[in-house]
Design an enzyme around this catalytic site. Structure first.
Site, short mmCIF file in Angstrom:
data_model
loop_
_atom_site.label_atom_id
_atom_site.label_comp_id
_atom_site.label_asym_id
_atom_site.label_seq_id
_atom_site.Cartn_x
_atom_site.Cartn_y
_atom_site.Cartn_z
N CYS A 126 0.89 -1.18 -0.15
CA CYS A 126 0.10 0.11 -0.02
C CYS A 126 0.72 1.42 0.16
O CYS A 126 1.62 1.69 -0.91
CB CYS A 126 -1.18 0.04 1.02
SG CYS A 126 -2.39 1.12 1.04
N HIS A 230 -3.73 -5.50 0.37
CA HIS A 230 -3.17 -5.89 1.72
C HIS A 230 -2.84 -7.16 1.89
O HIS A 230 -3.70 -7.78 2.41
CB HIS A 230 -3.72 -4.93 2.78
CG HIS A 230 -3.54 -3.55 2.91
ND1 HIS A 230 -2.68 -3.25 3.95
CD2 HIS A 230 -4.35 -2.50 2.31
CE1 HIS A 230 -2.52 -1.76 3.74
NE2 HIS A 230 -3.49 -1.54 2.95
N GLU A 232 -1.17 -9.16 3.91
CA GLU A 232 -1.33 -9.37 5.17
C GLU A 232 -2.31 -9.37 5.76
O GLU A 232 -2.76 -9.98 6.97
CB GLU A 232 -0.34 -8.30 5.97
CG GLU A 232 -0.78 -6.86 6.39
CD GLU A 232 -1.23 -6.15 5.48
OE1 GLU A 232 -0.75 -6.46 4.24
OE2 GLU A 232 -1.88 -5.14 5.64
#
Ligand code: MN
Length: 256
Positions: A126, A230, A232
């Site tokens: 990001c 994202h 994660e």
């Protein structure tokens, strides 16, 4: 003969103990009034991929960063605030611009430049992807809704972090494609900025259906990969779709 055998065993033991050492992955941090930290989603994703996360407090001291880069084997650049357009790519700020944190801008850009220079693998996520592009001379759309012609995809999703809401198409022949081994994916999306002009020596490796850049990577062998979504958010919740991205970083880091 015994001595030779003994020394072979010794060498093999040393080699295998090195091979088993988990690489240390530095994680860029956000500073708040009284702390320097990174979200556990990044920390846990690195752990799931077999790395040892190490949060790096914000600093603009080059010597301090150089010392940290002697310790870490790879870097994850985390998400966060908007990057100052005037200072880093010479544009006046448009009204929908969000918060700027000058110290973090400088830290992120120094850290990426120095890590890449040192040959370390870097994964930018990001803001981390955007900082990667800006660090090497690229520019950003400061605000997708007001600046990207023909945009129609909602890039600021209102859905859980481990839930993909828009499609990306991944470029054939890119590292990202090889690592993930998929042509398209549904990704989560929490951004109103995006890569505009891609930095020299980098290429765009994924696009959303409205043509917004969703991933970039450095040309050549070094693992310098940025994603606008994202991963994660999925990996930390046990969804393995994007785990290979963290594993690829850790694998590259293990070579250092
Ligand atoms: Mn998006």
């Amino acid at each position: 003969m015994k001595k030779i055998l003994l020394s072979i065993v010794l060498i093999l033991t040393v080699v295998s103990s090195y091979a088993q050492k988990k690489p240390i992955i530095g994680v860029s941090s956000t500073e708040t009034e009284n702390s320097a930290g990174a979200p556990l989603t990044y920390i846990n994703s690195i752990k799931r991929a077999g790395g040892v996360p190490l949060v790096i407090p914000t600093t603009n001291d080059k010597d301090e960063i150089a010392r940290i880069l002697e310790i870490v084997d790879g870097i994850v650049m985390t998400g966060g605030e908007d990057i100052d357009p005037l200072k880093w790519f010479g544009e006046e700020p448009v009204r929908p611009m969000g918060t700027i944190v000058p110290k973090r801008d400088e830290f992120d850009i120094l850290l990426i430049r120095m890590a890449v220079e040192k040959g370390l693998p870097v994964l930018g996520i990001c803001r981390g992807e955007q900082a990667m592009n800006v660090a090497f001379g690229g520019s950003l759309y400061q605000d997708i809704p007001s600046q990207v012609k023909g945009t129609f995809v909602k890039h600021s999703q209102s859905a859980p972090r481990n839930y993909g809401t828009h499609t990306i198409e991944i470029e054939k022949g890119s590292k990202l494609r090889k690592i993930l081994n998929i042509e398209t994916a549904a990704v989560n999306s929490y951004h109103h900025q995006a890569v505009k002009d891609v930095a020299k020596g980098f290429k765009v490796t994924a696009l959303s259906k409205d043509g917004v850049v969703e991933a970039i990577e450095k040309e050549g062998k070094q693992f310098v990969v940025g994603v606008q979504f994202h991963p994660e958010g999925f990996v930390s919740m046990g969804d393995d779709t994007f785990l290979p991205l963290f594993e690829a970083l850790v694998k590259e880091a293990a070579k250092n």
